[in-house]
Design an enzyme around this catalytic site. Structure first.
Site, PDB file in Angstrom:
ATOM      1  N   PHE A 131       4.407   6.849  -5.000  1.00 29.64           N
ATOM      2  CA  PHE A 131       4.803   5.759  -4.101  1.00 29.64           C
ATOM      3  C   PHE A 131       4.227   6.033  -2.723  1.00 29.64           C
ATOM      4  O   PHE A 131       4.452   7.096  -2.149  1.00 29.64           O
ATOM      5  CB  PHE A 131       6.324   5.641  -4.007  1.00 29.64           C
ATOM      6  CG  PHE A 131       6.776   4.524  -3.113  1.00 29.64           C
ATOM      7  CD1 PHE A 131       6.843   3.228  -3.585  1.00 29.64           C
ATOM      8  CD2 PHE A 131       7.116   4.759  -1.794  1.00 29.64           C
ATOM      9  CE1 PHE A 131       7.243   2.184  -2.758  1.00 29.64           C
ATOM     10  CE2 PHE A 131       7.518   3.739  -0.959  1.00 29.64           C
ATOM     11  CZ  PHE A 131       7.580   2.434  -1.444  1.00 29.64           C
ATOM     12  N   ASP A 218       0.213  12.841   0.913  1.00 29.41           N
ATOM     13  CA  ASP A 218       1.271  12.000   1.478  1.00 29.41           C
ATOM     14  C   ASP A 218       2.521  12.864   1.633  1.00 29.41           C
ATOM     15  O   ASP A 218       3.196  13.194   0.657  1.00 29.41           O
ATOM     16  CB  ASP A 218       1.520  10.826   0.532  1.00 29.41           C
ATOM     17  CG  ASP A 218       2.632   9.893   0.989  1.00 29.41           C
ATOM     18  OD1 ASP A 218       3.476  10.316   1.811  1.00 29.41           O
ATOM     19  OD2 ASP A 218       2.684   8.750   0.500  1.00 29.41           O
ATOM     20  N   LYS A 247       8.974   8.953   8.183  1.00 32.99           N
ATOM     21  CA  LYS A 247      10.377   9.259   7.910  1.00 32.99           C
ATOM     22  C   LYS A 247      10.976  10.230   8.919  1.00 32.99           C
ATOM     23  O   LYS A 247      11.368   9.843   9.998  1.00 32.99           O
ATOM     24  CB  LYS A 247      10.532   9.735   6.469  1.00 32.99           C
ATOM     25  CG  LYS A 247      10.364   8.602   5.444  1.00 32.99           C
ATOM     26  CD  LYS A 247      10.768   9.026   4.064  1.00 32.99           C
ATOM     27  CE  LYS A 247      10.630   7.905   3.043  1.00 32.99           C
ATOM     28  NZ  LYS A 247      11.586   6.827   3.204  1.00 32.99           N
TER      29      LYS A 247
END
Length: 384
Positions: A131, A218, A247
């Site tokens: 994702f 990532d 995040k």
């Protein structure tokens, strides 16, 4: 006063999330409170965002101080917080140039553009179950077909390999001469908290080097100390060309970053990419405080509390497997994870899912031994 009593209408918000019937109004450390004054132990941390806990003193002070000085100047000028943050992140990576944006999806979009520009190639190999975001480039790199439905055609040029399957990776790479990048998460987050093993990652790095492609890691969910090191890839012997962060970088303020290794960055110049709010002074000031706070003592706590939580989780009824690294953990259940999350919330614990039968736990990095024990007790009741 409840949301309904205040006259605030939920009908005015586009229903892109299946939200719980809870309105959070305050947070402190590892806990949040709803509008009725009820306390919850937060083991979701805003989906791995509030990594240092709610209202962390140093981060709060840094943001407040910057608010009194400058909120925005645009990227037509330099600002001190942006330069400080770029320097801190470059030092952590061992030499890099930073591009700042507002989210993980934006950071991954930037990575894809840099990879294509730097190599002159178009193909990208990512992982099934991976994702990387919901904007078109990031969505096209996301190996979850259910998230593609209704939004096609996607960006062409993406192929997918099975996690921890070197033969599948080799097959996906062909034709290698057209490959711009291999893009992966060290631990698949939304894809079920699946750690990638060192042999697979070494193969990915070797293939990328051999064919002249770039390795994009990532670290949006795994970075900033979440797995026990500042970057998760540090545990795996990798030297990625591009690293994406978001995040936990702002501990709740919106900020993302793409770090580009020295040399690869030479391909990018003025006008190649941009972000109006990228490098916002307040978000960067907060992020500097976050980076400073991630020290050896905090990382030792992540490792210790991660081991405690994993051991306790594995002993609970209905848990058939425990996966993850550090404080990025999941329990595979013999029942619906969503039902367990709902039951835990009713008992005062916020947790997440990462698939139909995968319970995801993302406590704050400074979480205490007592808070982990409390969470395990609540989970035991939710699973009973």
């Amino acid at each position: 006063m409840t949301t309904a009593d205040s006259g605030l209408s939920r009908a005015t918000v586009l229903p892109t999330y299946a939200r719980a019937d809870v309105t959070i109004v305050r947070g402190e450390g590892s806990r949040v409170w709803d509008e009725a004054g009820r306390s919850y132990l937060d083991f979701g941390t805003g989906i791995a965002v509030v990594g240092l806990g709610h209202r962390h003193p140093a981060v709060t002070a840094a943001a407040h101080a910057q608010l009194d000085e400058l909120w925005h100047a645009s990227n037509l000028y330099w600002t001190e917080p942006m330069l400080r943050l770029a320097g801190l992140l470059s030092e952590r990576l061992g030499g890099a140039q930073a591009f700042f944006c507002n989210s993980g999806a934006e950071a991954n979009e930037a990575a894809l553009k840099v990879a294509r520009k730097a190599t002159g190639r178009a193909r990208v190999v990512a992982l099934e179950g991976g994702f990387h975001g919901r904007t078109f480039g990031a969505l096209s790199a996301t190996g979850q077909p259910a998230k593609w439905e209704g939004f096609g055609p996607l960006v062409p040029g993406f192929a997918f390999a099975r996690p921890n399957d070197v033969e599948s990776l080799e097959a996906a790479v062909a034709p290698a001469g057209e490959l711009a990048a291999i893009m992966l998460e060290p631990v698949l987050g939304e894809g079920g908290i699946v750690p990638l093993d060192s042999a697979f990652l070494s193969a990915a790095a070797e293939i990328a080097r051999e064919v002249g492609a770039l390795l994009v890691v990532d670290e949006v969910q795994t970075g900033l100390g979440r797995t026990g090191t500042f970057f998760a890839f540090e545990q795996l012997g990798l030297e990625p060309d591009l690293v994406t962060l978001a995040k936990g970088l702002g501990n709740g303020l919106p900020i993302g970053a793409l770090l580009v290794r020295d040399g690869v960055a030479d391909a990018i110049g003025p006008g190649d990419h941009g972000s109006t709010f990228g490098g916002n002074p307040v978000a960067c000031a907060a992020a500097c405080a976050v980076v400073d706070a991630i020290d050896d003592s905090l990382l030792e706590n992540v490792v210790a509390r991660g081991e405690q939580l994993a051991a306790g989780l594995g002993a609970l009824p209905g848990v058939t497997e425990v996966r993850g690294r550090g404080l990025l953990l999941a329990g595979v259940l013999d029942r619906s994870a969503g039902d367990v999350v709902d039951a835990a919330r009713e008992l005062g614990l916020l947790a997440l899912t990462a698939g139909p039968d995968v319970l995801r736990l993302l406590p704050p990095l400074p979480v205490t031994e007592g808070e982990v024990d409390e969470a395990l007790g609540l989970l035991a009741r939710a699973l009973a």
